[in-house]
Design an enzyme around this catalytic site. Structure first.
Site, PDB file in Angstrom:
ATOM      1  N   CYS A 161      51.791  43.774  26.333  1.00  0.00           N
ATOM      2  CA  CYS A 161      52.108  42.404  26.766  1.00  0.00           C
ATOM      3  C   CYS A 161      52.932  41.646  25.735  1.00  0.00           C
ATOM      4  O   CYS A 161      53.452  40.573  26.024  1.00  0.00           O
ATOM      5  CB  CYS A 161      50.830  41.647  27.077  1.00  0.00           C
ATOM      6  SG  CYS A 161      49.879  42.483  28.336  1.00  0.00           S
ATOM      7  N   HIS A 178      51.231  34.106  26.885  1.00  0.00           N
ATOM      8  CA  HIS A 178      51.094  35.250  27.780  1.00  0.00           C
ATOM      9  C   HIS A 178      49.999  34.936  28.789  1.00  0.00           C
ATOM     10  O   HIS A 178      48.936  34.428  28.428  1.00  0.00           O
ATOM     11  CB  HIS A 178      50.755  36.503  26.964  1.00  0.00           C
ATOM     12  CG  HIS A 178      50.340  37.653  27.818  1.00  0.00           C
ATOM     13  ND1 HIS A 178      51.101  38.078  28.885  1.00  0.00           N
ATOM     14  CD2 HIS A 178      49.235  38.443  27.801  1.00  0.00           C
ATOM     15  CE1 HIS A 178      50.485  39.085  29.473  1.00  0.00           C
ATOM     16  NE2 HIS A 178      49.358  39.327  28.835  1.00  0.00           N
ATOM     17  N   ASN A 192      48.590  38.719  35.642  1.00  0.00           N
ATOM     18  CA  ASN A 192      49.101  39.162  34.340  1.00  0.00           C
ATOM     19  C   ASN A 192      50.251  40.141  34.577  1.00  0.00           C
ATOM     20  O   ASN A 192      50.028  41.269  35.017  1.00  0.00           O
ATOM     21  CB  ASN A 192      47.949  39.823  33.572  1.00  0.00           C
ATOM     22  CG  ASN A 192      48.373  40.388  32.232  1.00  0.00           C
ATOM     23  OD1 ASN A 192      49.552  40.462  31.912  1.00  0.00           O
ATOM     24  ND2 ASN A 192      47.398  40.797  31.442  1.00  0.00           N
TER      25      ASN A 192
HETATM   26  N1  ACO Z   1      34.551  40.862  40.872  1.00  0.00           N
HETATM   27  C1  ACO Z   1      33.228  40.643  40.773  1.00  0.00           C
HETATM   28  N2  ACO Z   1      32.509  40.999  39.705  1.00  0.00           N
HETATM   29  C2  ACO Z   1      33.157  41.564  38.679  1.00  0.00           C
HETATM   30  C3  ACO Z   1      34.546  41.818  38.712  1.00  0.00           C
HETATM   31  C4  ACO Z   1      35.236  41.446  39.884  1.00  0.00           C
HETATM   32  N3  ACO Z   1      36.574  41.624  40.011  1.00  0.00           N
HETATM   33  N4  ACO Z   1      34.900  42.387  37.551  1.00  0.00           N
HETATM   34  C5  ACO Z   1      33.813  42.494  36.805  1.00  0.00           C
HETATM   35  N5  ACO Z   1      32.750  42.007  37.481  1.00  0.00           N
HETATM   36  C6  ACO Z   1      31.356  41.923  37.045  1.00  0.00           C
HETATM   37  C7  ACO Z   1      31.039  42.930  35.967  1.00  0.00           C
HETATM   38  O1  ACO Z   1      30.725  44.181  36.542  1.00  0.00           O
HETATM   39  C8  ACO Z   1      29.860  42.274  35.285  1.00  0.00           C
HETATM   40  O2  ACO Z   1      28.715  42.527  36.062  1.00  0.00           O
HETATM   41  P1  ACO Z   1      27.305  42.857  35.327  1.00  0.00           P
HETATM   42  O3  ACO Z   1      27.009  41.599  34.512  1.00  0.00           O
HETATM   43  O4  ACO Z   1      26.400  43.078  36.478  1.00  0.00           O
HETATM   44  O5  ACO Z   1      27.569  44.046  34.477  1.00  0.00           O
HETATM   45  C9  ACO Z   1      30.160  40.790  35.390  1.00  0.00           C
HETATM   46  O6  ACO Z   1      31.151  40.663  36.436  1.00  0.00           O
HETATM   47  C10 ACO Z   1      30.702  40.180  34.122  1.00  0.00           C
HETATM   48  O7  ACO Z   1      31.714  41.044  33.596  1.00  0.00           O
HETATM   49  P2  ACO Z   1      32.477  40.719  32.273  1.00  0.00           P
HETATM   50  O8  ACO Z   1      33.460  41.826  32.007  1.00  0.00           O
HETATM   51  O9  ACO Z   1      31.516  40.366  31.206  1.00  0.00           O
HETATM   52  O10 ACO Z   1      33.253  39.390  32.715  1.00  0.00           O
HETATM   53  P3  ACO Z   1      34.124  38.439  31.873  1.00  0.00           P
HETATM   54  O11 ACO Z   1      33.670  37.061  32.040  1.00  0.00           O
HETATM   55  O12 ACO Z   1      34.347  38.959  30.466  1.00  0.00           O
HETATM   56  O13 ACO Z   1      35.544  38.541  32.614  1.00  0.00           O
HETATM   57  C11 ACO Z   1      37.686  39.614  32.358  1.00  0.00           C
HETATM   58  C12 ACO Z   1      36.210  39.774  32.731  1.00  0.00           C
HETATM   59  C13 ACO Z   1      38.315  38.662  33.353  1.00  0.00           C
HETATM   60  C14 ACO Z   1      38.365  40.966  32.423  1.00  0.00           C
HETATM   61  C15 ACO Z   1      37.787  39.001  30.943  1.00  0.00           C
HETATM   62  O14 ACO Z   1      36.962  39.727  30.065  1.00  0.00           O
HETATM   63  C16 ACO Z   1      39.185  39.033  30.398  1.00  0.00           C
HETATM   64  O15 ACO Z   1      40.074  38.367  30.911  1.00  0.00           O
HETATM   65  N6  ACO Z   1      39.402  39.762  29.298  1.00  0.00           N
HETATM   66  C17 ACO Z   1      40.686  39.841  28.678  1.00  0.00           C
HETATM   67  C18 ACO Z   1      41.518  40.778  29.435  1.00  0.00           C
HETATM   68  C19 ACO Z   1      42.936  40.692  29.014  1.00  0.00           C
HETATM   69  O16 ACO Z   1      43.456  39.652  28.787  1.00  0.00           O
HETATM   70  N7  ACO Z   1      43.560  41.831  28.891  1.00  0.00           N
HETATM   71  C20 ACO Z   1      44.888  41.814  28.454  1.00  0.00           C
HETATM   72  C21 ACO Z   1      45.593  42.820  29.213  1.00  0.00           C
HETATM   73  S1  ACO Z   1      47.217  42.722  28.760  1.00  0.00           S
HETATM   74  C22 ACO Z   1      47.907  44.237  28.384  1.00  0.00           C
HETATM   75  O17 ACO Z   1      48.211  44.502  27.237  1.00  0.00           O
HETATM   76  C23 ACO Z   1      48.118  45.208  29.487  1.00  0.00           C
END
Ligand code: ACO
Length: 329
Positions: free
Chosen positions: A115, A256, A286
């Site tokens: 990214c 980003h 994203n």
């Molecule tokens: N729908 C419903 N429930 C979901 C989903 C979904 N799409 N995805 C995950 N859950 C559930 C999980 O299974 C978990 O359930 P559990 O508690 O029963 O285990 C619960 O929701 C909470 O999951 P977390 O992963 O703790 O949720 P979080 O609040 O951290 O949000 C997210 C997840 C949105 C991915 C967040 O962590 C995030 O944005 N992280 C950064 C990601 C990012 O920016 N990546 C950069 C990529 S860029 C690149 O270089 C390609």
């Protein structure tokens, strides 16, 4: 000190037509519009058509930037495409773009810094222009990231979208420089947090790898989230320090677009009011290396930035990589 400076002469972007809403994803995986909006801020994203390539989107964004500046593709000295979803492993995606936009035989290559690819590319292009041998550079962030998405994995498939954004960089005399400063970094101890395991030399594509979906994005979301906020705030502060600019002089923070909560926390850390933080991830998700140039193009096209205004770009991504740049419009 170089005799030359650099300015962004124009911008362009391209968003593929097909929209995938959160409701569409509810039909694919066990998720909900409410969960996606609350946890990420995303409402919908665009996905490229089946035959549409990263270079098709990059070329469209690049052509627009050239048209707006009134510069012919033949005048380009350099094309850099930042992408983690190239048309092919090689040749590099910029070579396809060069042919598609009808540029001459200018230097053309791609950069992969996830990214952060666009900001890394911007920095490389600016250095090459300052060296004096190049006058016009087209710097593009373009992604068909949908090709890496596991559409059965609810933890990642809701996050990403396709698109492309471009800037035309022009070499100018040093006293007209508007690319004020940048800060780039990476920490290779975190390569495991965010990656596509299969498809490279570490794990060549096999039937087994595909069956196990190792050719798709794997992400440790929570760990990435925590590191992202620190990395982005740190890079932004360093770039501002090098530019001699304080946050109250920044018209737009253009982050980003990975997650609205990450963006808000970075904004708070930098003490910039919300109305000066640009967000469009609700519409695009994203788009990795494309997100900052798409966002900046929207700001420019909507006339929401005036000559002399300052923008602060900041990103983080797989690697982990981080980057920031301060530019004056
Ligand atoms: N729908 C419903 N429930 C979901 C989903 C979904 N799409 N995805 C995950 N859950 C559930 C999980 O299974 C978990 O359930 P559990 O508690 O029963 O285990 C619960 O929701 C909470 O999951 P977390 O992963 O703790 O949720 P979080 O609040 O951290 O949000 C997210 C997840 C949105 C991915 C967040 O962590 C995030 O944005 N992280 C950064 C990601 C990012 O920016 N990546 C950069 C990529 S860029 C690149 O270089 C390609």
């Amino acid at each position: 000190m170089s005799a030359y400076g650099v300015k962004i002469a124009s911008t362009g972007s391209y968003i593929p037509e097909r929209v995938v809403t959160n409701l569409d994803l509810e039909r694919l995986v066990d998720t909900s519009d409410e969960w996606i909006q609350t946890r990420t801020g995303i409402r919908e994203r665009h996905v490229a058509a089946e035959g549409e390539t990263t270079s098709d989107m990059a070329a469209a964004a690049g052509r627009t930037a050239l048209d707006r500046a009134g510069i012919s593709p033949a005048d380009l000295d350099l094309i850099i495409v930042a992408t983690l979803s190239p048309d092919t492993f090689f040749p590099n995606t910029a070579c396809y773009v060069q042919r598609k936009i009808g540029a001459g035989k200018c230097a053309s290559f791609s950069i992969e810094a996830a990214c952060c690819g666009f900001l890394y590319s911007l920095d490389v292009a600016a250095s090459m222009l300052r060296g004096g041998g190049f006058k016009y550079a087209l710097v593009i962030g373009a992604e068909k990231i949908s090709m890496h998405v596991d559409w059965t994995d609810r933890t990642t498939c809701v996050l990403f979208g396709d698109g492309a954004g471009a800037v035309l960089l022009e070499r100018v005399p040093a006293d007209r420089n508007t690319f004020l400063a940048s800060s780039l970094g990476a920490d290779g101890n975190y390569t495991h947090l965010l990656r596509v395991p299969a498809g490279g030399s570490a794990m060549p594509i096999t039937h087994e790898a595909i069956d196990q979906r190792e050719n798709t994005i794997k992400m440790a979301g929570r760990e990435t989230f925590k590191l992202a906020v620190n990395a982005m705030a740190g890079a932004a502060e360093e770039a501002m320090r090098r530019a001699g600019v304080t946050i109250d002089q920044v018209r737009w923070l253009v982050p980003h677009q990975a997650n609205k909560r990450i963006i808000s926390m970075v904004g708070q850390r930098l003490h910039i009011p919300e109305e000066r933080v640009y967000i469009n991830l609700d519409r695009y998700g994203n788009t990795s290396a494309a997100s900052i140039p798409i966002a900046f193009d929207e700001i420019v096209r909507a006339d929401r930035i005036a000559p002399g205004d300052t923008a602060l770009f900041v990103a983080f991504g797989g690697g982990l990589t981080w980057a920031a740049a301060v530019v004056r419009w």
